[in-house]
Design an enzyme around this catalytic site. Structure first.
Site, mmCIF file in Angstrom:
data_model
loop_
_atom_site.group_PDB
_atom_site.id
_atom_site.type_symbol
_atom_site.label_atom_id
_atom_site.label_comp_id
_atom_site.label_asym_id
_atom_site.label_seq_id
_atom_site.Cartn_x
_atom_site.Cartn_y
_atom_site.Cartn_z
ATOM 1 N N ARG A 243 -0.006 -30.343 -39.869
ATOM 2 C CA ARG A 243 -0.207 -30.537 -38.439
ATOM 3 C C ARG A 243 -1.692 -30.740 -38.170
ATOM 4 O O ARG A 243 -2.541 -30.048 -38.725
ATOM 5 C CB ARG A 243 0.310 -29.330 -37.648
ATOM 6 C CG ARG A 243 1.837 -29.223 -37.586
ATOM 7 C CD ARG A 243 2.440 -30.369 -36.792
ATOM 8 N NE ARG A 243 3.886 -30.277 -36.661
ATOM 9 C CZ ARG A 243 4.758 -30.821 -37.505
ATOM 10 N NH1 ARG A 243 4.323 -31.488 -38.554
ATOM 11 N NH2 ARG A 243 6.053 -30.702 -37.292
ATOM 12 N N GLU A 272 -2.187 -37.222 -31.083
ATOM 13 C CA GLU A 272 -1.462 -38.333 -31.697
ATOM 14 C C GLU A 272 -0.862 -39.229 -30.622
ATOM 15 O O GLU A 272 -0.195 -38.746 -29.706
ATOM 16 C CB GLU A 272 -0.364 -37.787 -32.613
ATOM 17 C CG GLU A 272 -0.942 -37.028 -33.806
ATOM 18 C CD GLU A 272 0.117 -36.570 -34.801
ATOM 19 O OE1 GLU A 272 1.326 -36.774 -34.544
ATOM 20 O OE2 GLU A 272 -0.270 -36.016 -35.839
ATOM 21 N N HIS A 291 1.289 -40.377 -39.159
ATOM 22 C CA HIS A 291 2.269 -39.273 -39.170
ATOM 23 C C HIS A 291 3.627 -39.768 -39.681
ATOM 24 O O HIS A 291 4.661 -39.596 -39.041
ATOM 25 C CB HIS A 291 2.418 -38.665 -37.773
ATOM 26 C CG HIS A 291 2.982 -37.264 -37.809
ATOM 27 N ND1 HIS A 291 2.716 -36.336 -36.839
ATOM 28 C CD2 HIS A 291 3.791 -36.638 -38.704
ATOM 29 C CE1 HIS A 291 3.340 -35.199 -37.123
ATOM 30 N NE2 HIS A 291 4.003 -35.359 -38.250
#
Length: 336
Positions: A243, A272, A291
């Protein structure tokens, strides 16, 4: 006391009805369970969808299941979060209410560990850097050479759950030294995979690659801050597939600009997607992906299948495979 027979209704808060595969709906129909679905983006939508539900299911990241929303869901006894992270689930509030919180880290372990091993190779051989030079018609075979081959180097794993264990297994053929830190895993369990347990400070100072695999919570927020980065070797590479906020991003940018560490390979970010003016996007000693750690072609199926395995455990009064607050909640009693 909650029994398995009390579980009759499931609410999926992060999908529209048209996106739910027939085999999922059929799974609930075959067991005479009620199943409601809604793409919730607000607390009110989540509360309305969850009316009468004993189990809440969320898939991927979302912010609709807040502490306030959960307080308005009196029938809930369990939460299923597809994926490994539970930072978008009010775990503390759920625990205080005796609600079991489950996740599915094994569903992502192979894909994310593949990416992690790939990142180690990319960082060591400067593959992304050379790729950029080639696209500029520059032949750079003797430039930016790695400091030795991977064998003999030390990889430090911060966190030792499903993903980190899979990384350790896959690195067993690379002849690397493996260190790991995790307060919830004992040294004997790590030793089974030829991994040495140590404190974080020792891992940071000794590792050539520091790979992050811990959950995001109050204890790990900005775990890798300026002080932690300063303990790393100036030749070290930081890899983050867990994360983004586990890393203090401004501190990382400063460390990369000033030679505190050599390189970072990142799949996750504090925000993000990153802002267009984020300095990481323009830095030569940073390799970035969007991601995508768990995203292989059949990842949705694996996420959903793992989540239904948890649902099956719940309706039969078994502890699911992964319960993040197991030490603090009571089990659902088997239906007799």
């Amino acid at each position: 006391m909650v029994t398995a027979a009390d579980i009759k209704r499931f609410a999926l808060l992060s999908y529209s009805t048209s996106d739910v595969a027939d085999w999922i709906t059929g799974w609930f129909d075959d067991r005479d369970l009620q199943f409601v679905v809604n793409q919730c983006t607000t607390e009110d939508q989540a509360i309305e969808t969850a009316k009468g539900a004993q189990v809440i299911w969320i898939h991927g990241s979302g912010r609709c299941l807040t502490e306030n929303a959960l307080a308005a869901m009196p029938d809930v006894v369990a939460i299923i979060r597809s994926g490994s992270g539970t930072n978008d689930v009010p775990v503390d509030a759920a625990t205080q209410s005796g609600i079991i919180v489950c996740n599915t880290p094994w569903a992502t372990a192979q894909a994310v560990s593949d990416l992690t091993v790939g990142f180690i190779i990319i960082a060591d051989r400067r593959i992304a850097w050379h790729d950029r030079r080639m696209r500029e018609n520059k032949w750079t075979e003797m430039d930016n050479l790695p400091i030795g081959a991977i064998p003999g180097k030390t990889v430090g794993l911060v966190g030792f759950g499903y993903i980190a264990k899979a990384v350790a297994k896959k690195l067993s053929g690379f002849d690397v030294n493996l260190l790991a830190t995790d307060p919830l895993v004992d040294a004997d369990e790590m030793a089974k995979l030829n991994v040495t347990k140590c404190e974080l400070d020792h891992l940071l100072t000794e590792s050539d690659f520091v790979s992050l695999h811990c959950p995001l919570n109050d204890h790990t927020f900005h775990l890798i801050n300026a002080d932690a980065l300063a303990r790393m070797k100036p030749t070290a590479k930081l890899i983050n597939t867990c994360r983004g906020p586990v890393v203090d991003e401004p501190a990382l940018i400063h460390a990369l600009r000033n030679g505190v560490i050599a390189e970072a390979v990142l799949d996750v970010y504090e925000t993000e997607p990153p802002a267009p003016d984020n300095p990481l996007l323009k830095m030569e000693n940073v390799t970035l992906t969007p991601h995508l750690g768990s995203h292989v072609q059949d990842f949705l199926y694996h996420f959903q299948r793992a989540s239904l395995e948890i649902a099956d455990d719940l309706i039969h009064g078994r502890w699911p495979q992964s319960v993040v607050n197991r030490a603090h909640v009571k089990p659902i009693v088997a239906w007799k």
